[in-house]
Design a protein around this motif. Structure first.
Motif, PDB file in Angstrom:
ATOM      1  N   ILE A  51       0.671  -1.291  -0.042  1.00 30.91           N
ATOM      2  CA  ILE A  51       0.098  -0.079  -0.148  1.00 30.91           C
ATOM      3  C   ILE A  51       0.823   1.300  -0.023  1.00 30.91           C
ATOM      4  O   ILE A  51       0.433   2.391  -0.697  1.00 30.91           O
ATOM      5  N   LEU A  93       0.778   4.291  -2.829  1.00 31.69           N
ATOM      6  CA  LEU A  93       0.292   5.711  -2.608  1.00 31.69           C
ATOM      7  C   LEU A  93       1.447   6.382  -2.856  1.00 31.69           C
ATOM      8  O   LEU A  93       1.332   7.948  -3.369  1.00 31.69           O
ATOM      9  N   ALA A 129      -8.939   3.383  -0.238  1.00 28.88           N
ATOM     10  CA  ALA A 129      -9.520   3.316  -1.484  1.00 28.88           C
ATOM     11  C   ALA A 129     -10.903   4.254  -1.328  1.00 28.88           C
ATOM     12  O   ALA A 129     -11.415   5.178  -2.505  1.00 28.88           O
ATOM     13  N   LEU A 161      -4.615   0.640  -5.370  1.00 33.75           N
ATOM     14  CA  LEU A 161      -5.198   0.079  -4.120  1.00 33.75           C
ATOM     15  C   LEU A 161      -6.174  -1.151  -4.307  1.00 33.75           C
ATOM     16  O   LEU A 161      -6.084  -1.968  -3.466  1.00 33.75           O
ATOM     17  N   PRO A 211      -5.789  -1.209   2.065  1.00 29.93           N
ATOM     18  CA  PRO A 211      -5.908  -0.630   0.732  1.00 29.93           C
ATOM     19  C   PRO A 211      -7.389  -0.503   0.443  1.00 29.93           C
ATOM     20  O   PRO A 211      -7.672   0.689  -0.175  1.00 29.93           O
TER      21      PRO A 211
END
Length: 330
Positions: free
Chosen positions: A242, A246, A290, A307, A286
């Motif tokens: 994750i 990001l 999201a 994600l 995730p």
């Protein structure tokens, strides 16, 4: 603490798991624009504190003095997972800084990711401190003591000047007086601190609104830290994780911590998010993040889809057949 349900998992329409949590979102004016649960409850940052713990290191000339690359410096904020590229970078940093591996107080470990861990075990290689997933942070700490002429001895103690400086910067970024910050010992052996979740969100807000930081050295360090994290996302955790998804988005600064803590902030929107999954699981991060980004009408669809590839809403069995779903409640 108010225990709000943030996710439920169903298998063949039958409820299987319930996840409770706390979420706080603040804007550039430090106003809470969304909350779920009791955001006044102190929460330990765990490894989500690493960007803050790195601030003292980045106020020094350590990078230039030891000819560190940005990739190597990214280890100071990393929860590295033992991939080959992590190990090679860690070895380089150790050698450049001239620190002894046995001076790291973190425990000897195997790589966290399955493939490098299996390779290590099959090759009958021993565990080593340099493979602990906090080893990069510890190398930064030891490098800091060398630059500042401080004793390495006891760098993990709260009364060490390094840890006191970290506490000072945490207080400034989180806007919690030092005497109100709760302290404990992290898994790697150094102090870790707890502040109300709202203040945790405020601390990450400063990474995307550094103009709010009064101390110039800290302000410059925070900008540098964010740039390096975005430039080397796989170092911060590993690929297909994750944090990597990001941080590949240059608009986002993000870092997770053990026991379900996750923090992220959006540069353009000047919004910061802190959350805690109370069961301690990382598995729903995730999908949860999201859904939060969707709720905020976040414009980078590629980040949201990245994600969802890590954690789809559907639950599949080992043959890839859909057998259930996860529902997020915001």
């Amino acid at each position: 603490m108010e225990y709000s349900v943030i996710a439920e998992e169903f298998r063949n329409h039958q409820l299987e798991n319930v996840h409770q949590g706390v979420i706080c979102i603040v804007n550039e004016n430090k106003e809470v624009i969304y909350q779920k649960g009791d955001i006044s409850q102190p929460i330990f940052y765990r490894s989500a504190m690493k960007p803050i713990q790195a601030i003292p290191v980045f106020t020094t000339d350590i990078i230039d003095r030891y000819n560190l690359t940005d990739e190597e410096a990214a280890l100071f904020m990393a929860s590295q997972r033992g991939e080959k590229y992590h190990e090679e970078a860690l070895i380089r940093v150790k050698e450049k800084l001239g620190v002894a591996e046995d001076h790291l107080v973190c425990a000897s470990s195997y790589p966290l990711n399955d493939a490098p861990k299996m390779e290590y075990i099959l090759a009958k290689k021993p565990k080593r401190r340099l493979l602990h997933n906090c080893a990069g942070k510890h190398l930064g700490f030891l490098g800091y003591t060398k630059v500042k002429g401080l004793s390495e001895e006891g760098y993990e103690r709260l009364d060490h000047p390094l840890q006191q400086e970290i506490l000072h910067y945490l207080s400034e970024l989180s806007e919690v007086p030092i005497d109100e910050i709760k302290s404990g010992t992290d898994g790697c052996g150094v102090p870790v601190h707890a502040v109300p979740l709202k203040n945790m969100a405020l601390s990450y807000l400063k990474f995307v609104t550094p103009e709010l930081i009064r101390d110039q050295a800290a302000r410059e360090a925070v900008i540098h830290i964010g740039d390096i994290m975005n430039a080397h996302p796989d170092i911060i955790a590993s690929h297909d994780f994750i944090c990597s998804v990001l941080l590949k988005d240059k608009n986002i600064i993000a870092k997770g911590g053990a026991q379900g803590v996750y923090c992220l902030a959006l540069r353009k929107e000047k919004i910061s998010i802190a959350l805690k999954v109370l069961s301690g699981t990382e598995l729903i991060w995730p999908l949860l993040v999201a859904e939060i980004l969707k709720k905020l009408n976040y414009e980078n669809e590629e980040t949201i889809q990245g994600l969802l590839q890590l954690k789809p809403q559907t639950i599949k069995n080992d043959d890839g057949i859909v057998v259930g779903e996860t529902k997020i409640y915001l």
